[in-house]
Every structure is written in structure tokens, then in C-alpha cells.
Design an enzyme around this catalytic site. Sequence first.
Site: not given
Ligand SMILES: Cc1ncc(COP(=O)(O)O)c(C=O)c1O
Length: 404
Positions: A145, A259, A230
Amino acid sequence: MVDDILRTPGAVRDAERWTAHNYHPLPVVISSAEGAWLTDVDGKRYLDCLAGYSALNFGHRHPQLIAAAHAQLDRLTLTSRAFIHDQFADFCRELAELCGKDLVLPMNTGAEAVETGIKVARKWGYQVKGVPAGQANIVVAEGNFHGRTTTIVSFSTDEDARADFGPYTPGFTVVPYGDLDALTAAIDENTVAVLLEPIQGEQGVVVPPEGYLPGVRQVCTDRNVLFIADEIQSGLGRTGATFACDHEGVVPDMYLLGKALGGGIVPVSAVAANSDVLGVLKPGQHGSTFGGNPLACAVAIEVVRLLATGEFQRRSSELGERLRAGLEGLVGKGLVAVRVRGLWAGLDIDPTLMSGREACERLAARGVLAKDTHGSTIRLAPPLVISEEEIDLAVAQLAEVLAG
Ligand SMILES: Cc1ncc(COP(=O)(O)O)c(C=O)c1O
């Protein structure tokens, strides 16, 4: 009637009426919060065990972060990147130092940080590695994700996230998560990056086998491929270390952060990497009107300073052991498996008992807020300011829910 007295049912109906239904929230309507606690429009209090999917690692309205936001609101909120403002260099320097990298590129949302990472890796591939034009490939993992843009959902393996959003962006190879041989086999001369979550949060806090991340690091080094971690959900103290990669002594080429970087106040994301990687971007090639704005930087500087004390990583590590002990005691009593890293837990509920959604609804009725992810899995990610007693309370309420 209760509905006439309580404000929640009407507020839930209004929210449903006026928004696209791209979420299925629990029927609670929050109006204020402090630390690890939320209060709804009817005055009911809830222990927050989701923390905005880790965006609230420092709790709600941490005084140091709120003070920084207030002070900045009174001085300067936005310049765009057409000019430099006086919070910008400090933010980039302090975050780069926290990451052990040369440079930082600030954006807003997590998905934008991921998009930035993909663009930088492709450009690096063409300009530094010598990949033929248009041939760059990135290896990603099943169950990933990384956000919601059209490019990112192109390599999602979750049909809910992906179906009917094509045509899809090419250039990604999906391999099973945690399988080093499959990942190694997927790398070819046009591979520019491996993009992974060091722990898959959305998938249910899935921790890869020990040795996987160091193995990925090694194969990336050997094959001249960038390792992009990530850490948008796993990073910044959540797992009991600054980064989830730290648990295995792994340093990726690029950190993607988001976040918690915004302190639960403003969206702030960033890419951190060395100049041989981020240096491929030249003026006009990438940007964002709000990325690195003064308010974002002022808050994020304080976030970095909170993390630089090490206190939150320590709390997460120590309290995580208490959470682990409590949850492991429920295996066989309604839980079939638990995975815990710091104050981050994935719980698999016995699907014959109830769904994850049902469990979260029952927990909410008992004053604990958490969110289900796939099927019968719940993710717990309380703010790192939570106390021992509050952890015990959450575990006790979960035990009651599972006992029916
Ligand atoms: C591992 C990871 N990458 C990227 C994102 C995307 O972040 P955003 O919702 O701020 O675009 C999330 C969101 O849950 C995430 O958990």
C-alpha cells in the site's frame, strides 16, 4: 427518543449525505482530542488506538507542536517555492540529519512522496545508471500500500484499490513480499529501484522474515538498484526505532516519509536521499505549491526535534512489549495470530467469531477506537504518548469484545 437527545446519529447521517462514500467510517463523530483521548459530539470519550493511521504518533495536540503552529500562523503561512522562507533550511537540514542523508525534498501527502520517489528513481536510472529511454522498471511487493494516485494503484494487488482505474501505468514488477529469491529474479538491467514497505501496515502489520531487508539491501547494492523504503506509516518512532529499517540495521537509498512528519496538524511528506540520487532533479522538473510551506516546516521541525530526543522511540519499544504481552495472551481466546513491532500491532480475529469491522464497532461502544483492515484483521497504532494503564485498558476491552 435517544436520537433526539444524542447529536451523533444526525451528524453521521449528514456526513453520509454530503460526501462521496469512498470511506466506511465507524459511526463516531469526534469534536475534540488531547493526547491519546478523543471526545465525541455527545461528550463520550474514546481511547485512540489508531492515531490517524500513525499520523498522530505524538498524540493529539502535542503542546510543542501546537505552539510551533500557533507561532508560525501569526507570522507567515505560505510563500510557494518561488521564494525561500526562514523555516525551510532548518527543516531540511534537521530532517536530513535524522535520516543520515544529504538532501530532503518536501511534499505534502504520502502518495506525493511515493510519486516523487518513483520519478527520481526513473530519472536516476536514465541519467546515472544508463537505462535506455522509457525502459525503467521498479520492483514492488504483493500486498503493498503506497497511496491512491493512478500510478500507485497501477501496481496495487488489492482489487478494491485498483479495479476500474485503468489504463494503468507500466513499469512495475510485482513479487511476493518477503521472498528474496523472487525479488532477486525480478531484477534485470533496466531495474532502477526496489520499492518496499519495511513492514506492510495496511496489509495488517506484516513483518517480513528476518534477513529479508538486509538481503534486499545487498542485492540492490550488487545490482546497482536503488532501495526505496516507504516508511510513511512505519517510520518516525512507530516501531520502537526511528525507522522500521533500523531494526535490521538497513539503510535504504531513499526514505519516503509522511503521516507523523506533520505532527497530526498539517500534511507534510518528504523524500530523503543522498545528492547522487536526489541531485538528478533540476529546476522545473518537479514541485508542489504547498510542499515545504512555512507552517508545514515549522511544525515538522519540532517533530524532528521530538524524535531526535529518542524518547518516543524508547516509549514505543518499551510499551510495545506490554502491548505484545497483553495481545499474545488473547491468542486462542478469539485471536488466531498477532504481529507486534513497537506500538504497532496487527491482530487476526478468529473469522468464525466476528469480522474486523464488527470487532471495531464493539470496541468503539466500549470506548476504544481502532480500525479493521482486510477481513478479520485489526490494526492497533495508538499514539506513542499512551500510558501503560491505557494499554492495559485497550487490551482488557478487546478481551471483553472477543469473549462476546
Ligand atoms: C506505507 C504507506 N505509503 C503511502 C501512504 C499514502 O499516504 P497518504 O494517504 O498521505 O497519501 C500510506 C497511507 O496509508 C501508507 O501507509
